[in-house]
Design an enzyme around this catalytic site. Structure first.
Site, PDB file in Angstrom:
ATOM      1  N   HIS A 147       0.836  -1.205   0.000  1.00 52.33           N
ATOM      2  CA  HIS A 147       0.000   0.000   0.000  1.00 52.33           C
ATOM      3  C   HIS A 147       0.871   1.257   0.000  1.00 52.33           C
ATOM      4  O   HIS A 147       0.579   2.234  -0.692  1.00 52.33           O
ATOM      5  CB  HIS A 147      -0.864   0.053   1.270  1.00 52.33           C
ATOM      6  CG  HIS A 147      -1.825  -1.084   1.426  1.00 52.33           C
ATOM      7  ND1 HIS A 147      -1.724  -2.010   2.434  1.00 52.33           N
ATOM      8  CD2 HIS A 147      -2.920  -1.433   0.714  1.00 52.33           C
ATOM      9  CE1 HIS A 147      -2.722  -2.877   2.349  1.00 52.33           C
ATOM     10  NE2 HIS A 147      -3.465  -2.563   1.301  1.00 52.33           N
ATOM     11  N   GLY A 152      -2.762  -1.769  -7.200  1.00 50.00           N
ATOM     12  CA  GLY A 152      -1.654  -2.712  -7.237  1.00 50.00           C
ATOM     13  C   GLY A 152      -1.901  -3.837  -8.231  1.00 50.00           C
ATOM     14  O   GLY A 152      -3.035  -4.288  -8.413  1.00 50.00           O
ATOM     15  N   GLN A 204      -8.675  -7.537 -10.752  1.00 51.74           N
ATOM     16  CA  GLN A 204      -9.327  -6.307 -10.282  1.00 51.74           C
ATOM     17  C   GLN A 204      -8.835  -5.099 -11.075  1.00 51.74           C
ATOM     18  O   GLN A 204      -9.623  -4.242 -11.479  1.00 51.74           O
ATOM     19  CB  GLN A 204      -9.034  -6.128  -8.796  1.00 51.74           C
ATOM     20  CG  GLN A 204      -9.389  -4.763  -8.250  1.00 51.74           C
ATOM     21  CD  GLN A 204      -9.149  -4.665  -6.761  1.00 51.74           C
ATOM     22  OE1 GLN A 204      -9.904  -5.221  -5.984  1.00 51.74           O
ATOM     23  NE2 GLN A 204      -8.111  -3.947  -6.352  1.00 51.74           N
ATOM     24  N   MET A 209       2.976  -9.355  -0.429  1.00 49.95           N
ATOM     25  CA  MET A 209       2.453  -8.725   0.789  1.00 49.95           C
ATOM     26  C   MET A 209       0.942  -8.629   0.702  1.00 49.95           C
ATOM     27  O   MET A 209       0.386  -8.357  -0.370  1.00 49.95           O
ATOM     28  CB  MET A 209       3.055  -7.339   0.958  1.00 49.95           C
ATOM     29  CG  MET A 209       4.499  -7.421   1.333  1.00 49.95           C
ATOM     30  SD  MET A 209       5.085  -5.852   1.959  1.00 49.95           S
ATOM     31  CE  MET A 209       6.816  -6.242   2.105  1.00 49.95           C
ATOM     32  N   ARG A 261      -3.891  -9.890   4.719  1.00 51.36           N
ATOM     33  CA  ARG A 261      -4.312 -11.201   5.240  1.00 51.36           C
ATOM     34  C   ARG A 261      -3.132 -12.039   5.745  1.00 51.36           C
ATOM     35  O   ARG A 261      -3.338 -12.986   6.502  1.00 51.36           O
ATOM     36  CB  ARG A 261      -5.061 -11.986   4.161  1.00 51.36           C
ATOM     37  CG  ARG A 261      -6.461 -11.442   3.877  1.00 51.36           C
ATOM     38  CD  ARG A 261      -7.194 -12.342   2.897  1.00 51.36           C
ATOM     39  NE  ARG A 261      -8.581 -11.975   2.739  1.00 51.36           N
ATOM     40  CZ  ARG A 261      -9.040 -11.149   1.801  1.00 51.36           C
ATOM     41  NH1 ARG A 261      -8.199 -10.613   0.938  1.00 51.36           N
ATOM     42  NH2 ARG A 261     -10.327 -10.859   1.721  1.00 51.36           N
TER      43      ARG A 261
HETATM   44  P1  AMP Z   1      -6.371  -3.889  -0.324  1.00 52.10           P
HETATM   45  O1  AMP Z   1      -6.218  -3.062   0.894  1.00 52.10           O
HETATM   46  O2  AMP Z   1      -5.893  -5.291  -0.179  1.00 52.10           O
HETATM   47  O3  AMP Z   1      -7.747  -3.777  -0.947  1.00 52.10           O
HETATM   48  O4  AMP Z   1      -5.385  -3.266  -1.391  1.00 52.10           O
HETATM   49  C1  AMP Z   1      -5.436  -1.895  -1.727  1.00 52.10           C
HETATM   50  C2  AMP Z   1      -4.574  -1.668  -2.931  1.00 52.10           C
HETATM   51  O5  AMP Z   1      -3.237  -2.069  -2.642  1.00 52.10           O
HETATM   52  C3  AMP Z   1      -5.030  -2.506  -4.140  1.00 52.10           C
HETATM   53  O6  AMP Z   1      -4.893  -1.729  -5.311  1.00 52.10           O
HETATM   54  C4  AMP Z   1      -4.075  -3.659  -4.123  1.00 52.10           C
HETATM   55  O7  AMP Z   1      -3.865  -4.235  -5.391  1.00 52.10           O
HETATM   56  C5  AMP Z   1      -2.802  -2.979  -3.615  1.00 52.10           C
HETATM   57  N1  AMP Z   1      -1.905  -3.975  -3.040  1.00 52.10           N
HETATM   58  C6  AMP Z   1      -2.186  -4.838  -2.029  1.00 52.10           C
HETATM   59  N2  AMP Z   1      -1.117  -5.639  -1.786  1.00 52.10           N
HETATM   60  C7  AMP Z   1      -0.156  -5.274  -2.672  1.00 52.10           C
HETATM   61  C8  AMP Z   1       1.164  -5.719  -2.938  1.00 52.10           C
HETATM   62  N3  AMP Z   1       1.727  -6.720  -2.262  1.00 52.10           N
HETATM   63  N4  AMP Z   1       1.860  -5.126  -3.925  1.00 52.10           N
HETATM   64  C9  AMP Z   1       1.296  -4.120  -4.641  1.00 52.10           C
HETATM   65  N5  AMP Z   1       0.057  -3.648  -4.439  1.00 52.10           N
HETATM   66  C10 AMP Z   1      -0.661  -4.214  -3.467  1.00 52.10           C
END
Ligand code: AMP
Length: 283
Positions: free
Chosen positions: A37, A147, A153, A184, A187
């Site tokens: 993030h 990400g 998505q 990363m 979860r």
């Molecule tokens: P989330 O909080 O899991 O919904 O993720 C929020 C944003 O962070 C989304 O655009 C995800 O794709 C991105 N994201 C989560 N984990 C990673 C990661 N390991 N590397 C790059 N982007 C990430």
């Protein structure tokens, strides 16, 4: 750093900044922030005058109630991390604010949501598209950052922006990994030490399939080898391992071709569901 929990003061803050010619970057998240993030925040900070990070665990995108309840939440730590990065604004609404009434709108992404996450988490992308559309309207960013970790998505959100003419640009960032290759994820915090010890096997499986494809092994065979490999790893139950055309998500794929491929995986470690992907380019 300004922290908003309702859209009205956020909107005035945004329009005030716009009046002064400032550019706005939006980073939508579900919180429990990690380096993945923070890279998105950093990228937005570099290219925009104002970065808004939204933190909202969106019930509409969870098809599994237990997953929703158990999803890690740590707003206090999140705010600290965002402050350290000089993020200018945080939007952390409650469910009542985001969904004052039961929404009737339901977006359908056709073939893009019939596979992988779409087929294993029914309604997931409808929930994602709904909340992302709401955030786009509330924040009106010039650029929104996502990400590549959530590859399907990302493809669907780009399509949402195109189909509905949202006046903004989508910027994506590569998957950020732990030292052993595990992507990363918020979860990951829920993994037991034993599960954490094998969790990087998802990435190793992806690399094995990628290498096979680069060595011109037939894709079906490469997938079979990947599945056999992961089958031998304890504590992991694979949900799917797929090769799709990276931008169209077309599948099944028979050969490498000009459009890059995306190898995508989802697996359960206990009740923790992890996803990952790697890209294959035709050199
Ligand atoms: P989330 O909080 O899991 O919904 O993720 C929020 C944003 O962070 C989304 O655009 C995800 O794709 C991105 N994201 C989560 N984990 C990673 C990661 N390991 N590397 C790059 N982007 C990430």
């Amino acid at each position: 750093m300004q922290v908003f929990s309702t859209p009205e003061p956020l909107k005035s803050y945004i329009s005030n900044n716009r009046k002064h010619g400032k550019t706005i970057g939006l980073v939508p998240t579900m919180g429990a922030l990690h380096q993945g993030h923070l890279e998105l925040i950093g990228s937005s900070r570099q290219s925009n005058d104002i970065t808004v990070c939204s933190i909202y665990v969106n019930p509409a995108q969870f098809n599994n109630q237990r997953d929703l309840i158990e999803y890690p939440r740590d707003l206090k730590q999140d705010l600290k991390k965002l402050k350290a990065l000089d993020c200018q604004a945080v939007f952390c609404p409650t469910d009542d604010v985001m969904y004052p009434g039961e929404p009737v709108l339901s977006m359908d992404f056709g073939h893009l949501e019939k596979i992988m996450e779409g087929s294993h988490r029914p309604g997931h992308f409808k929930g994602v598209a709904l909340v992302v559309s709401k955030l786009f309207h509330m924040v009106q960013p010039d650029t929104a950052y996502f990400g590549e970790k959530d590859w399907q998505q990302l493809v669907i959100i780009k399509r949402l922006v195109e189909d509905l003419n949202f006046p903004l640009e989508i910027v994506s960032m590569p998957v950020i990994r732990e030292a052993d290759g595990l992507a990363m994820s918020s979860r990951n915090a829920r993994l037991t030490p034993q599960q954490r010890g094998v969790a990087n096997e998802l990435h190793r499986t992806l690399l094995l399939v990628k290498q096979q494809i680069e060595n011109r092994t037939a894709i079906e065979m490469a997938l079979k080898l990947g599945k056999q490999y992961l089958d031998r790893v304890p504590l992991i139950t694979m949900e799917y391992l797929e090769v799709v055309r990276a931008y169209s998500l077309d599948h099944p794929v028979e050969e490498l071709g000009r459009e890059p491929l995306s190898i995508c995986i989802a697996a359960l470690l206990g009740d923790v569901r992890l996803i990952d992907n790697v890209q294959v380019f035709n050199e």
